[in-house]
Motif scaffolding. Structure first.
Motif, PDB file in Angstrom:
ATOM      1  N   SER A  62       0.842  -1.195   0.000  1.00 53.81           N
ATOM      2  CA  SER A  62       0.000   0.000   0.000  1.00 53.81           C
ATOM      3  C   SER A  62       0.877   1.244   0.000  1.00 53.81           C
ATOM      4  N   PRO A  63       0.900   1.999  -1.109  1.00 49.13           N
ATOM      5  CA  PRO A  63       1.779   3.170  -1.182  1.00 49.13           C
ATOM      6  C   PRO A  63       1.250   4.344  -0.382  1.00 49.13           C
ATOM      7  N   ARG A  64       2.147   4.967   0.369  1.00 53.17           N
ATOM      8  CA  ARG A  64       1.897   6.228   1.062  1.00 53.17           C
ATOM      9  C   ARG A  64       0.719   6.143   2.029  1.00 53.17           C
ATOM     10  N   VAL A  65       0.508   4.995   2.616  1.00 55.43           N
ATOM     11  CA  VAL A  65      -0.542   4.891   3.621  1.00 55.43           C
ATOM     12  C   VAL A  65       0.090   5.187   4.978  1.00 55.43           C
ATOM     13  N   SER A  66      -0.481   6.118   5.710  1.00 56.07           N
ATOM     14  CA  SER A  66       0.122   6.611   6.941  1.00 56.07           C
ATOM     15  C   SER A  66       1.570   7.029   6.695  1.00 56.07           C
ATOM     16  N   ARG A  67       1.757   7.724   5.553  1.00 58.45           N
ATOM     17  CA  ARG A  67       2.999   8.374   5.152  1.00 58.45           C
ATOM     18  C   ARG A  67       4.161   7.429   4.872  1.00 58.45           C
ATOM     19  N   ARG A  68       3.875   6.170   4.647  1.00 62.95           N
ATOM     20  CA  ARG A  68       4.924   5.214   4.316  1.00 62.95           C
ATOM     21  C   ARG A  68       4.418   4.291   3.204  1.00 62.95           C
ATOM     22  N   ASP A  69       5.355   3.758   2.414  1.00 63.45           N
ATOM     23  CA  ASP A  69       5.030   2.648   1.526  1.00 63.45           C
ATOM     24  C   ASP A  69       5.084   1.391   2.386  1.00 63.45           C
ATOM     25  N   ARG A  70       3.913   0.863   2.730  1.00 65.03           N
ATOM     26  CA  ARG A  70       3.829  -0.241   3.694  1.00 65.03           C
ATOM     27  C   ARG A  70       3.410  -1.532   3.000  1.00 65.03           C
ATOM     28  N   MET A  71       3.864  -2.643   3.570  1.00 64.75           N
ATOM     29  CA  MET A  71       3.556  -3.958   3.020  1.00 64.75           C
ATOM     30  C   MET A  71       3.049  -4.830   4.163  1.00 64.75           C
ATOM     31  N   ALA A  72       1.733  -4.885   4.323  1.00 58.70           N
ATOM     32  CA  ALA A  72       1.134  -5.681   5.388  1.00 58.70           C
ATOM     33  C   ALA A  72       1.194  -7.156   5.019  1.00 58.70           C
ATOM     34  N   VAL A  73       1.511  -7.999   6.011  1.00 58.80           N
ATOM     35  CA  VAL A  73       1.684  -9.424   5.738  1.00 58.80           C
ATOM     36  C   VAL A  73       1.099 -10.239   6.877  1.00 58.80           C
ATOM     37  N   ARG A  74       0.538 -11.382   6.538  1.00 61.99           N
ATOM     38  CA  ARG A  74       0.097 -12.363   7.527  1.00 61.99           C
ATOM     39  C   ARG A  74       0.241 -13.751   6.929  1.00 61.99           C
ATOM     40  N   GLY A  75       0.233 -14.777   7.796  1.00 60.55           N
ATOM     41  CA  GLY A  75       0.293 -16.153   7.325  1.00 60.55           C
ATOM     42  C   GLY A  75       1.464 -16.913   7.919  1.00 60.55           C
ATOM     43  N   HIS A  86       8.425 -12.127  -3.622  1.00 60.65           N
ATOM     44  CA  HIS A  86       7.708 -11.856  -4.865  1.00 60.65           C
ATOM     45  C   HIS A  86       7.155 -10.432  -4.868  1.00 60.65           C
ATOM     46  N   ALA A  87       6.517 -10.030  -3.751  1.00 58.46           N
ATOM     47  CA  ALA A  87       5.907  -8.706  -3.686  1.00 58.46           C
ATOM     48  C   ALA A  87       6.956  -7.604  -3.800  1.00 58.46           C
ATOM     49  N   LEU A  88       8.083  -7.757  -3.106  1.00 57.05           N
ATOM     50  CA  LEU A  88       9.145  -6.747  -3.186  1.00 57.05           C
ATOM     51  C   LEU A  88       9.713  -6.651  -4.592  1.00 57.05           C
ATOM     52  N   ALA A  89       9.801  -7.781  -5.284  1.00 57.74           N
ATOM     53  CA  ALA A  89      10.277  -7.757  -6.671  1.00 57.74           C
ATOM     54  C   ALA A  89       9.303  -7.008  -7.577  1.00 57.74           C
ATOM     55  N   GLN A  90       8.006  -7.050  -7.224  1.00 57.72           N
ATOM     56  CA  GLN A  90       6.995  -6.384  -8.038  1.00 57.72           C
ATOM     57  C   GLN A  90       6.934  -4.882  -7.788  1.00 57.72           C
ATOM     58  N   VAL A  91       7.082  -4.463  -6.534  1.00 56.99           N
ATOM     59  CA  VAL A  91       6.840  -3.046  -6.206  1.00 56.99           C
ATOM     60  C   VAL A  91       8.085  -2.287  -5.781  1.00 56.99           C
ATOM     61  N   GLY A  92       9.170  -2.987  -5.497  1.00 55.53           N
ATOM     62  CA  GLY A  92      10.411  -2.309  -5.162  1.00 55.53           C
ATOM     63  C   GLY A  92      10.736  -2.327  -3.681  1.00 55.53           C
ATOM     64  N   PRO A  93      11.991  -2.019  -3.340  1.00 61.05           N
ATOM     65  CA  PRO A  93      12.489  -2.187  -1.971  1.00 61.05           C
ATOM     66  C   PRO A  93      12.097  -1.081  -1.004  1.00 61.05           C
ATOM     67  N   ALA A  94      11.371  -0.060  -1.457  1.00 62.49           N
ATOM     68  CA  ALA A  94      10.994   1.021  -0.545  1.00 62.49           C
ATOM     69  C   ALA A  94       9.909   0.596   0.441  1.00 62.49           C
ATOM     70  N   TYR A  95       9.203  -0.469   0.118  1.00 62.49           N
ATOM     71  CA  TYR A  95       8.092  -0.906   0.970  1.00 62.49           C
ATOM     72  C   TYR A  95       8.598  -1.575   2.241  1.00 62.49           C
ATOM     73  N   ARG A  96       7.911  -1.286   3.351  1.00 64.48           N
ATOM     74  CA  ARG A  96       8.289  -1.811   4.656  1.00 64.48           C
ATOM     75  C   ARG A  96       7.304  -2.891   5.079  1.00 64.48           C
ATOM     76  N   PRO A  97       7.723  -4.154   5.110  1.00 67.85           N
ATOM     77  CA  PRO A  97       6.825  -5.196   5.595  1.00 67.85           C
ATOM     78  C   PRO A  97       6.469  -4.968   7.060  1.00 67.85           C
ATOM     79  N   PHE A  98       5.191  -5.152   7.394  1.00 67.97           N
ATOM     80  CA  PHE A  98       4.805  -5.112   8.799  1.00 67.97           C
ATOM     81  C   PHE A  98       3.651  -6.081   9.037  1.00 67.97           C
ATOM     82  N   GLY A  99       3.597  -6.591  10.260  1.00 67.67           N
ATOM     83  CA  GLY A  99       2.585  -7.575  10.631  1.00 67.67           C
ATOM     84  C   GLY A  99       2.855  -8.029  12.049  1.00 67.67           C
ATOM     85  N   ASP A 100       2.264  -9.149  12.438  1.00 69.76           N
ATOM     86  CA  ASP A 100       2.476  -9.644  13.795  1.00 69.76           C
ATOM     87  C   ASP A 100       3.963  -9.772  14.086  1.00 69.76           C
ATOM     88  N   ALA A 101       4.357  -9.375  15.291  1.00 70.96           N
ATOM     89  CA  ALA A 101       5.780  -9.274  15.630  1.00 70.96           C
ATOM     90  C   ALA A 101       6.519 -10.590  15.427  1.00 70.96           C
TER      91      ALA A 101
END
Length: 270
Positions: A62-75, A86-101
């Motif tokens: 999700s680009p620019r959500v809460s002022r960051r390029d964020r990558m929510a993950v679960r599973g 795969h996702a980082l290869a598609q959208v680039g390394p600026a995205y920050r994965p976040f999810g359950d610690a």
């Protein structure tokens, strides 16, 4: 890897996980925030949300959500690791994965290019907050602020919460609620920001330094939580774990706490 194109697909793949659904925003839509077409400083779409599923894992970029390029993950980590790559290869390394610690920590161990950025809490509620236990002070109650109050909001935030992600004029920050004192001065604020259709987000909470200790922040958060629940059915927020006062406030309002963490591609900033 299966790409998801609609909110319904994201809901089904994630079992309606509020964090994932919030990150998906209005997937498939032209992401212009409210009033962007007629306000200076709000010119242009936020960008395209993309999502994928693999096994029981789901990733939303999700680009620019809460002022960051964020990558929510679960599973499960075994499914999430190849999906993150795969996702980082598609959208680039600026995205920050976040999810359950615990999941993010597993991903950092298993994906060498990721480094742990830090932990915080994601809190959600689906219930109206409890009523105030003590009578409200003799001052106007919380209310939505008009657009011409935004300079006042900016001044309050710069003095009381300069690190706030939500600020007037930032794309995705829709509107502000506030409390004024008996003299009409703005003393507490909170923002309706970066909402998804079924998950509202409370952000930008601040109380003027001279007015703290009176429960004004709690009052404006109670008001805004009720308003966002009526519109979206769920309300979420993000809070730093060290901010025990804020965590306690949100807990009193009925928000349930979920420990999350974020990672970054490369070396975390000092």
């Amino acid at each position: 890897m299966r790409e998801l194109h609609t909110a319904a697909e994201v809901v089904a793949a994630s079992e309606d996980d509020a964090l994932i659904v919030w990150a998906a925003q209005d997937i498939g839509a032209d992401r212009r925030t409210d009033r962007e077409t007629d306000r200076p400083g709000h010119d242009g779409p936020l960008g395209q949300v993309r999502a994928w599923a693999h096994g029981d894992a789901v990733v939303v970029a999700s680009p620019r959500v809460s002022r960051r390029d964020r990558m929510a993950v679960r599973g499960r980590p075994a499914d999430a690791m190849p999906l993150i790559r795969h996702a980082l290869a598609q959208v680039g390394p600026a995205y920050r994965p976040f999810g359950d610690a615990d999941l993010i920590e597993e991903l950092v161990r298993g994906v060498p290019e990721l480094a742990l950025l830090g932990g915080f809490s994601w809190m959600t509620t689906t219930a109206q907050p409890p009523s105030e236990k003590s009578p409200a002070p003799a001052s106007p109650g919380p209310a939505w602020l008009e657009a011409d109050a935004e300079p006042e909001v900016t001044r309050l935030l710069k003095a009381a919460h300069p690190d706030s992600y939500a600020m007037p004029g930032v794309p995705g920050v829709r509107r502000w609620a506030g409390v004024r004192d008996a003299g009409g001065d703005l003393v507490a604020v909170a923002a309706d920001a970066w909402p998804a259709p079924t998950v509202g987000l409370l952000a930008g909470v601040a109380t003027a330094v001279h007015a703290r200790g009176r429960g004004l922040g709690e009052r404006v958060c109670r008001f805004l939580t009720g308003e966002l629940l009526a519109e979206h059915g769920r309300v979420a927020l993000m809070v730093d774990d060290w901010n025990t006062g804020a965590v306690g406030l949100y807990g009193r309002l009925g928000f349930a706490r979920r420990r999350v963490a974020a990672a970054i591609v490369g070396v975390p900033p000092v």
